[in-house]
Design a protein around this motif. Structure first.
Motif, PDB file in Angstrom:
ATOM      1  N   PHE A  39       1.595  13.041  -3.768  1.00  0.00           N
ATOM      2  CA  PHE A  39       2.422  11.849  -3.965  1.00  0.00           C
ATOM      3  C   PHE A  39       2.712  11.632  -5.450  1.00  0.00           C
ATOM      4  CE2 PHE A  39      -0.318  10.925  -0.200  1.00  0.00           C
ATOM      5  CZ  PHE A  39       0.677  10.980   0.770  1.00  0.00           C
ATOM      6  N   PRO A  40       3.534  12.479  -6.045  1.00  0.00           N
ATOM      7  CA  PRO A  40       3.776  12.362  -7.490  1.00  0.00           C
ATOM      8  C   PRO A  40       4.443  11.051  -7.896  1.00  0.00           C
ATOM      9  CG  PRO A  40       5.262  13.958  -6.471  1.00  0.00           C
ATOM     10  CD  PRO A  40       4.234  13.639  -5.457  1.00  0.00           C
ATOM     11  N   ARG A  41       5.314  10.481  -7.049  1.00  0.00           N
ATOM     12  CA  ARG A  41       5.945   9.196  -7.383  1.00  0.00           C
ATOM     13  C   ARG A  41       4.903   8.088  -7.427  1.00  0.00           C
ATOM     14  NH1 ARG A  41      10.355   7.591  -3.373  1.00  0.00           N
ATOM     15  NH2 ARG A  41      10.401   5.782  -4.756  1.00  0.00           N
ATOM     16  N   TRP A  42       4.031   8.088  -6.437  1.00  0.00           N
ATOM     17  CA  TRP A  42       2.962   7.090  -6.398  1.00  0.00           C
ATOM     18  C   TRP A  42       2.048   7.230  -7.613  1.00  0.00           C
ATOM     19  CZ3 TRP A  42      -2.363   8.060  -5.906  1.00  0.00           C
ATOM     20  CH2 TRP A  42      -3.160   6.942  -5.669  1.00  0.00           C
ATOM     21  N   SER A  43       1.688   8.447  -7.948  1.00  0.00           N
ATOM     22  CA  SER A  43       0.805   8.686  -9.088  1.00  0.00           C
ATOM     23  C   SER A  43       1.430   8.188 -10.380  1.00  0.00           C
ATOM     24  CB  SER A  43       0.476  10.178  -9.206  1.00  0.00           C
ATOM     25  OG  SER A  43      -0.274  10.612  -8.089  1.00  0.00           O
ATOM     26  N   ALA A  44       2.703   8.476 -10.593  1.00  0.00           N
ATOM     27  CA  ALA A  44       3.380   8.016 -11.809  1.00  0.00           C
ATOM     28  C   ALA A  44       3.457   6.493 -11.848  1.00  0.00           C
ATOM     29  CB  ALA A  44       4.774   8.625 -11.878  1.00  0.00           C
ATOM     30  N   HIS A  45       3.691   5.892 -10.692  1.00  0.00           N
ATOM     31  CA  HIS A  45       3.770   4.437 -10.594  1.00  0.00           C
ATOM     32  C   HIS A  45       2.413   3.806 -10.944  1.00  0.00           C
ATOM     33  CE1 HIS A  45       5.487   0.903  -7.980  1.00  0.00           C
ATOM     34  NE2 HIS A  45       5.194   0.536  -9.215  1.00  0.00           N
ATOM     35  N   ALA A  75       7.594   7.226   2.146  1.00  0.00           N
ATOM     36  CA  ALA A  75       8.326   6.984   0.894  1.00  0.00           C
ATOM     37  C   ALA A  75       7.660   7.658  -0.299  1.00  0.00           C
ATOM     38  CB  ALA A  75       8.419   5.477   0.644  1.00  0.00           C
ATOM     39  N   GLY A  76       6.367   7.974  -0.156  1.00  0.00           N
ATOM     40  CA  GLY A  76       5.648   8.601  -1.250  1.00  0.00           C
ATOM     41  C   GLY A  76       5.331   7.652  -2.391  1.00  0.00           C
ATOM     42  N   ASP A  77       5.300   6.344  -2.100  1.00  0.00           N
ATOM     43  CA  ASP A  77       5.048   5.359  -3.156  1.00  0.00           C
ATOM     44  C   ASP A  77       4.548   4.068  -2.512  1.00  0.00           C
ATOM     45  OD1 ASP A  77       4.881   4.239  -5.657  1.00  0.00           O
ATOM     46  OD2 ASP A  77       7.031   4.272  -6.068  1.00  0.00           O
ATOM     47  N   LEU A  78       4.145   3.131  -3.347  1.00  0.00           N
ATOM     48  CA  LEU A  78       3.779   1.798  -2.881  1.00  0.00           C
ATOM     49  C   LEU A  78       5.015   1.081  -2.355  1.00  0.00           C
ATOM     50  CD1 LEU A  78       1.686   0.849  -6.022  1.00  0.00           C
ATOM     51  CD2 LEU A  78       0.711   1.262  -3.751  1.00  0.00           C
ATOM     52  N   TRP A 128       0.876  -1.180   0.000  1.00  0.00           N
ATOM     53  CA  TRP A 128       0.000   0.000   0.000  1.00  0.00           C
ATOM     54  C   TRP A 128       0.902   1.215   0.000  1.00  0.00           C
ATOM     55  CZ3 TRP A 128      -4.816   0.052  -1.365  1.00  0.00           C
ATOM     56  CH2 TRP A 128      -5.637   1.152  -1.109  1.00  0.00           C
ATOM     57  N   ILE A 129       0.316   2.373  -0.191  1.00  0.00           N
ATOM     58  CA  ILE A 129       1.154   3.572  -0.211  1.00  0.00           C
ATOM     59  C   ILE A 129       1.794   3.802   1.167  1.00  0.00           C
ATOM     60  CG2 ILE A 129      -0.803   5.109   0.291  1.00  0.00           C
ATOM     61  CD1 ILE A 129       0.644   7.191  -1.516  1.00  0.00           C
ATOM     62  N   ASP A 130       3.091   4.040   1.141  1.00  0.00           N
ATOM     63  CA  ASP A 130       3.860   4.420   2.326  1.00  0.00           C
ATOM     64  C   ASP A 130       4.044   5.936   2.225  1.00  0.00           C
ATOM     65  OD1 ASP A 130       5.920   5.111   4.076  1.00  0.00           O
ATOM     66  OD2 ASP A 130       6.877   3.155   3.897  1.00  0.00           O
TER      67      ASP A 130
END
Length: 361
Positions: free
Chosen positions: A248-254, A159-162, A154-156
């Protein structure tokens, strides 16, 4: 429901992918291929075993547990779409009362989701720390119907990502405990990082599985680990990504990358021999009754129509340890005007839904 005790289904009965018979009967709710005496209600068309939604949440909506009236409405919506067997992949509600209803789908429960603290949707899961994982898996294995559901990633927010939720040692011990108690384990996984540890720890199934890669797909195939892709849910990733872009731009891109390669991922897994089954993820933010749409999505991904059909019919029932249309099985079937093997879109328009040998509607 009809008051008839004897039902005659006539036309083309798809007992298996290539086993087609001309008729069957239902007597006192059970299938027989021996003609009974007396009058019967006749239904004609192309008959399939009741469809399977192997990832569905009865008793849950986007805010958490719901009341019995809402759970009933969810189950009725699934039933009317032809879904007569549900693997309820995590619910905080007690839906055992549904088992007493002979007009509703049969449910195989996985207990309540088990998630890391503050690492899942609020009000859905037991939120615990790794040291508690074995105990909670044992608890839900005893409460469920042979399945346990973990949240594998899940999103951390730090970390800003899964990221993966569980250390390898704890998940190995937890899966071993579930197996000791006779339960299989599945896990919600969007991303790549948690998959190898979960599979090597002995997990039985992965939900969504968008993070599969050319490195992990052979491992899934070798271990016989099934996937339930829930492509109708993965279709929501772009909207979710848009909503999280600012924080959370890293999560969104992922999430967008996982979405963009979703069909390639499913087809690669299928081509490698990974078992693939139909699930919609209904009951969170998604509506119920989407099983036909999910089968169509599997075909769009490149899975042959007959195998996509089996993933919600004969194959799915065998995987879950439930009968299809064999002698003596519960008479749960769906009748269509046309052959669904020729065009899976036929599944969206059942002519008749039959539950325990009685025609619904």
């Amino acid at each position: 429901m009809s008051d008839h005790v004897v039902l005659h289904v006539k036309g083309r009965v798809l007992v298996g992918p290539k086993d087609v018979r001309d008729e069957l009967w239902a007597v006192d709710g059970r299938i027989t291929y021996t003609r009974p005496s007396g009058d019967a209600l006749t239904v004609t068309g192309w008959a399939l075993p009741g469809l399977v939604d192997a990832h569905c949440h009865v008793g849950l909506d986007q805010h958490g547990p719901v009341d019995d009236a809402t759970s009933e409405k969810q189950a009725l919506t699934d039933r009317d779409a032809g879904t007569l067997l549900i693997r309820d992949a995590g619910s905080p509600s007690d839906t055992r009362w549904i088992d007493e209803r002979d007009d509703l789908p049969k449910i195989i429960r996985a207990g309540r989701h088990i998630a890391r603290t503050r690492r899942y949707i609020r009000n859905y899961a037991h939120e615990i720390e790794p040291s508690e994982l074995v105990a909670y898996v044992g608890q839900e294995a005893r409460r469920g119907d042979g399945w346990v559901k973990l949240v594998g990633d899940w999103i951390d927010r730090g970390a800003g990502d899964l990221t993966a939720c569980w250390p390898r040692a704890e998940v190995e011990a937890a899966i071993a405990e579930a197996h000791r108690l006779g339960a299989r384990v599945t896990a919600h996984c969007f991303a790549e990082d948690s998959l190898r540890d979960l599979v090597e720890a002995g997990i039985d199934c992965i939900e969504h599985a968008t993070g599969l890669t050319e490195e992990t797909i052979p491992l899934f195939a070798e271990r016989g680990v099934a996937i339930v892709p829930t492509l109708v849910n993965i279709a929501t990733f772009p909207r979710l990504a848009d909503g999280g872009e600012e924080r959370f731009p890293r999560w969104s891109a992922h999430m967008r990358r996982l979405y963009e390669r979703r069909y390639d991922t499913v087809r690669a897994a299928y081509d490698a021999g990974v078992p693939v089954f139909v699930g919609t993820d209904a009951g969170g933010s998604l509506a119920h009754g989407l099983v036909a749409a999910e089968v169509e999505e599997l075909v769009k991904a490149g899975i042959p129509a007959l195998d996509a059909l089996s993933a919600t019919a004969w194959g799915a029932r065998a995987w879950l340890g439930r009968p299809s249309l064999e002698e003596g099985a519960p008479a749960d079937l769906v009748v269509y005007d046309e052959d669904p093997r020729a065009d899976v879109r036929v599944l969206a328009a059942p002519r008749r839904v039959i539950v325990n040998g009685r025609v619904i509607g």
